[in-house]
Scaffold this motif. Structure first.
Motif, PDB file in Angstrom:
ATOM      1  N   ARG A  31      26.823  38.217  38.721  1.00 54.40           N
ATOM      2  CA  ARG A  31      28.068  36.991  38.611  1.00 54.40           C
ATOM      3  C   ARG A  31      28.101  36.312  37.284  1.00 54.40           C
ATOM      4  NH1 ARG A  31      27.685  33.977  44.607  1.00 54.40           N
ATOM      5  NH2 ARG A  31      28.839  35.515  45.704  1.00 54.40           N
ATOM      6  N   ARG A  62      41.913  32.773  36.945  1.00 61.12           N
ATOM      7  CA  ARG A  62      41.838  33.030  38.463  1.00 61.12           C
ATOM      8  C   ARG A  62      40.382  34.059  38.441  1.00 61.12           C
ATOM      9  NH1 ARG A  62      46.563  32.101  42.533  1.00 61.12           N
ATOM     10  NH2 ARG A  62      44.723  32.932  43.906  1.00 61.12           N
ATOM     11  N   THR A  63      40.528  35.168  37.738  1.00 63.85           N
ATOM     12  CA  THR A  63      39.619  36.116  37.624  1.00 63.85           C
ATOM     13  C   THR A  63      38.350  35.586  37.300  1.00 63.85           C
ATOM     14  OG1 THR A  63      41.143  37.664  37.348  1.00 63.85           O
ATOM     15  CG2 THR A  63      38.912  38.367  36.865  1.00 63.85           C
ATOM     16  N   ARG A  66      36.558  33.609  40.000  1.00 63.07           N
ATOM     17  CA  ARG A  66      36.236  34.185  41.173  1.00 63.07           C
ATOM     18  C   ARG A  66      35.269  35.172  40.712  1.00 63.07           C
ATOM     19  NH1 ARG A  66      42.102  36.945  42.554  1.00 63.07           N
ATOM     20  NH2 ARG A  66      43.122  35.288  44.064  1.00 63.07           N
ATOM     21  N   GLY A  69      32.127  33.878  42.212  1.00 59.95           N
ATOM     22  CA  GLY A  69      31.808  33.752  43.489  1.00 59.95           C
ATOM     23  C   GLY A  69      32.585  32.742  44.102  1.00 59.95           C
ATOM     24  N   VAL A  70      33.442  32.099  43.561  1.00 62.67           N
ATOM     25  CA  VAL A  70      34.364  31.093  44.203  1.00 62.67           C
ATOM     26  C   VAL A  70      35.644  31.514  44.297  1.00 62.67           C
ATOM     27  CG1 VAL A  70      35.129  28.655  43.952  1.00 62.67           C
ATOM     28  CG2 VAL A  70      33.196  29.333  42.587  1.00 62.67           C
ATOM     29  N   GLN A  71      36.066  31.313  45.518  1.00 64.30           N
ATOM     30  CA  GLN A  71      37.453  31.718  46.147  1.00 64.30           C
ATOM     31  C   GLN A  71      38.485  30.825  45.501  1.00 64.30           C
ATOM     32  OE1 GLN A  71      37.732  32.832  50.333  1.00 64.30           O
ATOM     33  NE2 GLN A  71      35.738  33.378  50.483  1.00 64.30           N
ATOM     34  N   VAL A  72      39.800  31.337  45.434  1.00 62.41           N
ATOM     35  CA  VAL A  72      40.655  30.221  44.897  1.00 62.41           C
ATOM     36  C   VAL A  72      41.866  30.560  45.853  1.00 62.41           C
ATOM     37  CG1 VAL A  72      42.077  29.872  42.989  1.00 62.41           C
ATOM     38  CG2 VAL A  72      39.967  30.719  42.374  1.00 62.41           C
ATOM     39  N   ARG A  73      42.350  29.092  46.284  1.00 60.07           N
ATOM     40  CA  ARG A  73      43.638  28.946  46.927  1.00 60.07           C
ATOM     41  C   ARG A  73      44.179  28.026  46.317  1.00 60.07           C
ATOM     42  NH1 ARG A  73      40.418  27.768  52.405  1.00 60.07           N
ATOM     43  NH2 ARG A  73      39.514  29.876  52.886  1.00 60.07           N
ATOM     44  N   VAL A 228      34.931  27.538  48.138  1.00 57.23           N
ATOM     45  CA  VAL A 228      36.284  27.680  47.943  1.00 57.23           C
ATOM     46  C   VAL A 228      36.800  26.641  47.163  1.00 57.23           C
ATOM     47  CG1 VAL A 228      38.462  27.780  49.249  1.00 57.23           C
ATOM     48  CG2 VAL A 228      36.386  28.846  50.195  1.00 57.23           C
TER      49      VAL A 228
END
Length: 298
Positions: A31, A62-63, A66, A69-73, A228
């Motif tokens: 990562r 955003r990439t 991510r 390892g972190v999701q994005v909302r 997240v």
């Protein structure tokens, strides 16, 4: 104390919860390698400046998040074009690419960011407005620089708390940066940043607080599973809606700040009620500074 130099009581030892299900070391290394490659690509392309499409910058940002390892909302109102002051609560270095994913903008950052490996060089080339927070006399000039950028149609991102907080507590918004928006006659858009685990509980692994180092924070985030990042873009506060910076800062603060507990409320509550009462924060003094030793569950 300088208005640019507020202090937060949050520390890694007191506020950052260990991840009992940490990702394996090889995955964490992979990562971090991906993050380094993306940062290098950003540095190489940064001389192109405004010729890079905004949508590319959003996707790259955003990439980057991510990749570690972190999701994005991201939810809420789209950021308008033209001069705009984006303001958000401040938890982590991850906040910077997350806000760039909302609207690419010139960042307001402390001068120490210049020294960050890779990220510091990228920030300098990206037109970051650096602040020497130790020099109170520099404040009017800094406000004028921000106002000039906003008047020229640029978006500027700022963290009015002036310091990172753990995400379960927050600071109040300092007013100075809002004067720049008033002088330039541009709207203000608050953004709320939250970090949670997959089960919905608050996640503090991303917090970059106290004496934490950037490398230690990078490694902790890379080894965290199921983190997240929630980005809620709030409605725009139009020019003229508030006549002074105090009112504008007050209007933006509740919109951008996720947790309900401020540091003032935490301290006051702890002093007024017994330490052993369930749900109350535990406050202590270390090295002459008030610190939160245990936070109430959110």
């Amino acid at each position: 104390m300088s208005v640019w130099l507020p202090s937060a009581p949050c520390t890694p030892g007191a506020c950052v919860e260990p991840d009992r299900a940490a990702a394996a070391v090889p995955r964490a290394v992979l990562r971090l390698t991906a993050v380094a490659v993306l940062l290098l690509a950003g540095i190489v392309l940064s001389p192109l400046g405004g010729r890079i499409p905004a949508e590319w910058v959003r996707r790259w940002s955003r990439t980057l998040v991510r990749a570690i390892g972190v999701q994005v909302r991201i939810t809420g109102t789209a950021a308008p074009a033209g001069g705009l002051l984006l303001v958000a609560n401040h938890v982590s270095w991850l906040d910077i690419p997350l806000l760039a994913a909302v609207r690419p903008a010139r960042m307001l950052a402390k001068t120490e960011v210049r020294q960050w490996p890779l990220a510091g060089a990228l920030a300098a080339r990206a037109g970051v407005l650096f602040i020497d927070r130790d020099r109170l006399r520099a404040l009017p000039g800094t406000v004028a620089r921000i106002s000039g950028a906003l008047s020229g149609g640029a978006a500027v991102t700022a963290f009015p708390e002036g310091s990172t907080w753990c995400g379960r507590a927050q600071g109040r918004f300092r007013r100075a940066v809002f004067q720049a928006a008033l002088d330039a006659g541009v709207p203000v858009q608050p953004v709320s940043l939250r970090y949670r685990r997959l089960d919905g509980a608050p996640g503090t692994a991303a917090a970059f607080v106290g004496e934490d180092t950037l490398l230690a924070s990078l490694w902790r985030v890379a080894r965290t599973r199921g983190l997240v990042a929630e980005v809620e873009v709030r409605p725009v506060i139009r020019p003229g809606a508030h006549p002074d910076r105090r009112g504008l800062a007050h209007a933006a603060q509740p919109a951008a700040s996720a947790p309900a507990w401020t540091h003032t409320a935490l301290v006051a509550s702890a002093l007024e009620r017994p330490y052993d009462q369930p749900g109350q924060p535990k406050i202590g003094v270390h090295g002459g500074r008030t610190q939160i030793l245990q936070l109430p569950a959110s």
